[in-house]
Scaffold this active site. Structure first.
Site, PDB file in Angstrom:
ATOM      1  N   LYS A 194     -10.196 -13.538 -57.986  1.00 31.71           N
ATOM      2  CA  LYS A 194     -10.227 -12.786 -56.736  1.00 31.71           C
ATOM      3  C   LYS A 194      -9.143 -13.345 -55.826  1.00 31.71           C
ATOM      4  O   LYS A 194      -9.152 -14.528 -55.483  1.00 31.71           O
ATOM      5  CB  LYS A 194     -11.599 -12.913 -56.072  1.00 31.71           C
ATOM      6  CG  LYS A 194     -11.657 -12.201 -54.728  1.00 31.71           C
ATOM      7  CD  LYS A 194     -13.049 -12.188 -54.160  1.00 31.71           C
ATOM      8  CE  LYS A 194     -13.050 -11.560 -52.781  1.00 31.71           C
ATOM      9  NZ  LYS A 194     -14.379 -11.508 -52.191  1.00 31.71           N
ATOM     10  N   LYS A 247      -9.772  -8.812 -59.043  1.00 25.11           N
ATOM     11  CA  LYS A 247      -9.843  -8.111 -57.768  1.00 25.11           C
ATOM     12  C   LYS A 247      -8.713  -8.566 -56.874  1.00 25.11           C
ATOM     13  O   LYS A 247      -8.541  -9.782 -56.730  1.00 25.11           O
ATOM     14  CB  LYS A 247     -11.180  -8.444 -57.111  1.00 25.11           C
ATOM     15  CG  LYS A 247     -11.404  -7.781 -55.795  1.00 25.11           C
ATOM     16  CD  LYS A 247     -12.703  -8.207 -55.217  1.00 25.11           C
ATOM     17  CE  LYS A 247     -12.767  -7.699 -53.799  1.00 25.11           C
ATOM     18  NZ  LYS A 247     -13.827  -8.321 -53.071  1.00 25.11           N
TER      19      LYS A 247
HETATM   20  C1  PBG Z   1     -17.083 -10.353 -50.067  1.00 26.52           C
HETATM   21  C2  PBG Z   1     -16.314  -9.239 -50.616  1.00 26.52           C
HETATM   22  C3  PBG Z   1     -15.128  -8.650 -50.149  1.00 26.52           C
HETATM   23  C4  PBG Z   1     -14.886  -7.547 -50.968  1.00 26.52           C
HETATM   24  C5  PBG Z   1     -15.902  -7.515 -51.900  1.00 26.52           C
HETATM   25  N1  PBG Z   1     -16.759  -8.567 -51.679  1.00 26.52           N
HETATM   26  C6  PBG Z   1     -14.285  -8.953 -48.996  1.00 26.52           C
HETATM   27  C7  PBG Z   1     -13.520 -10.174 -48.861  1.00 26.52           C
HETATM   28  O1  PBG Z   1     -13.500 -11.054 -49.713  1.00 26.52           O
HETATM   29  O2  PBG Z   1     -12.934 -10.292 -47.780  1.00 26.52           O
HETATM   30  C8  PBG Z   1     -13.741  -6.600 -50.815  1.00 26.52           C
HETATM   31  C9  PBG Z   1     -13.956  -5.239 -51.356  1.00 26.52           C
HETATM   32  C10 PBG Z   1     -12.979  -4.227 -50.929  1.00 26.52           C
HETATM   33  O3  PBG Z   1     -11.976  -4.466 -50.215  1.00 26.52           O
HETATM   34  O4  PBG Z   1     -13.198  -3.072 -51.309  1.00 26.52           O
HETATM   35  N2  PBG Z   1     -16.530 -11.610 -50.171  1.00 26.52           N
END
Ligand code: PBG
Length: 323
Positions: A194, A247
């Protein structure tokens, strides 16, 4: 070699193109994200994500039913609680908003597979993904909180938990807690690679989870790093992840492809909020054909190697595929 080889022979008409097509999208591939909030009859459109809503449990049930009837097998739940505090206690409250939604949705559509996002940022007053100590997130003090949250989702009836915080060791911590508490068969989908991405902007409006100070770069990955994704993924698999995730998706197709060819484990990719919003904005301006761009994006994510795609387009794309 030309003229013996003519690639156009097998592109002549739609029938032959169908016969040699190498990738096919299915509604089965999609995981549809929902943002659940408190109250009743609430359905508030997220301004930067047209077609997506903050919705109360009763409305989320209707949305989940519709998704399932379109052939989408799974949803992932995000919670927007009434109260946030330093420790994100509303995230592991057995009567919290996600826990309530899980029960209601499993009651209404038992076959729908309910995944939960496990993270602190939606529940903490500071908006970070864990426990704050000396101005940064303390890795090791966050692990017990994440474990409590995952356990609470499991008790409410979740089918799978998905930690998205990027703390080191969280998959092992959650796995140990679930096993100890009798949830040895509950799978974990880890957000393994991520990245600290600007593409999460609209989500943070949706989940009201923008960090109140600093940013997430001390825990999410540096977008410049490719090999590090393999290391993060290998560690999550060793710790017990059943599915790994990349992600965002579109700027990280190389990462999806690397992970797919390196590990024999299902790979998920998160087609994140910014990726969705850019298409919706381009469509509104009349600059692109939104439907075709959506389908091409989703296809590219699958072609790169994703077995599962988390996407806000899930219902729109399923409607196209079902036509
Ligand atoms: C929580 C989380 C996030 C997303 C999914 N789970 C946001 C982040 O890490 O700031 C992002 C999902 C999206 O942008 O569609 N940590």
């Amino acid at each position: 070699m030309f003229p013996q080889h003519r690639g156009r022979r097998l592109r002549k008409n739609e029938t032959v193109r169908r016969m040699v097509r190498q990738t096919a999208l299915l509604p089965d591939d999609f995981i549809y994200p929902l943002f659940v909030t408190t109250g009743k009859g609430v359905k508030k459109e997220i301004s930067s994500m047209p077609g997506c809503y903050q919705e109360s449990v009763d409305q989320a049930v209707l949305n989940a039913k519709e998704a399932y009837s379109l052939g989408i097998p799974s949803i992932i739940l995000f919670g927007i609680p009434d109260k946030k505090d330093d420790l994100g206690t509303s995230g592991y409250d057995d009567n919290g908003v996600v826990q309530t939604a899980i029960k209601a949705i499993k009651d209404a559509v038992p076959e729908l597979y309910v995944i939960t996002d496990v993270c602190m940022c939606e529940y903490t007053s500071h908006g970070h993904c864990g426990f704050i100590e000396k101005g940064d997130v303390s890795n090791d003090k966050t692990l017990p909180l994440l474990s409590l949250e995952a356990l609470s989702h499991a008790r409410a009836g979740a089918d799978m938990v998905a930690p998205s915080d990027m703390m080191d060791g969280r998959v092992a911590a959650i796995r140990a807690t679930l096993d100890r508490e009798g949830f040895g068969e509950l799978p974990i989908m880890a957000y393994s690679a991520k990245y600290a991405s600007a593409f999460y902007g609209p989500f943070r409006d949706a989940a009201e989870s923008t960090p109140q100070f600093g940013d997430r770069r001390s825990y999410q990955m540096d977008p410049a790093n490719r090999r590090e994704a393999l290391r993060e993924t290998a560690l999550d698999i060793e710790e017990g992840a059943d599915i790994v995730m990349v992600k965002p998706a579109l700027s990280y197709l190389d990462i999806i492809s690397d992970i797919k060819s390196s590990f024999a484990i299902p790979v998920a990719a998160y087609n994140v909020s910014g990726e969705y919003s850019l298409v919706k904005a381009g469509e509104k301006l009349g600059w692109v054909d939104g439907e075709r761009v959506m389908m091409e994006m989703l296809l590219s994510i699958k072609r790169a190697g994703a077995d599962l795609i988390l996407t806000y387009f899930a219902k729109d794309a399923a409607k196209v595929l079902n036509r």
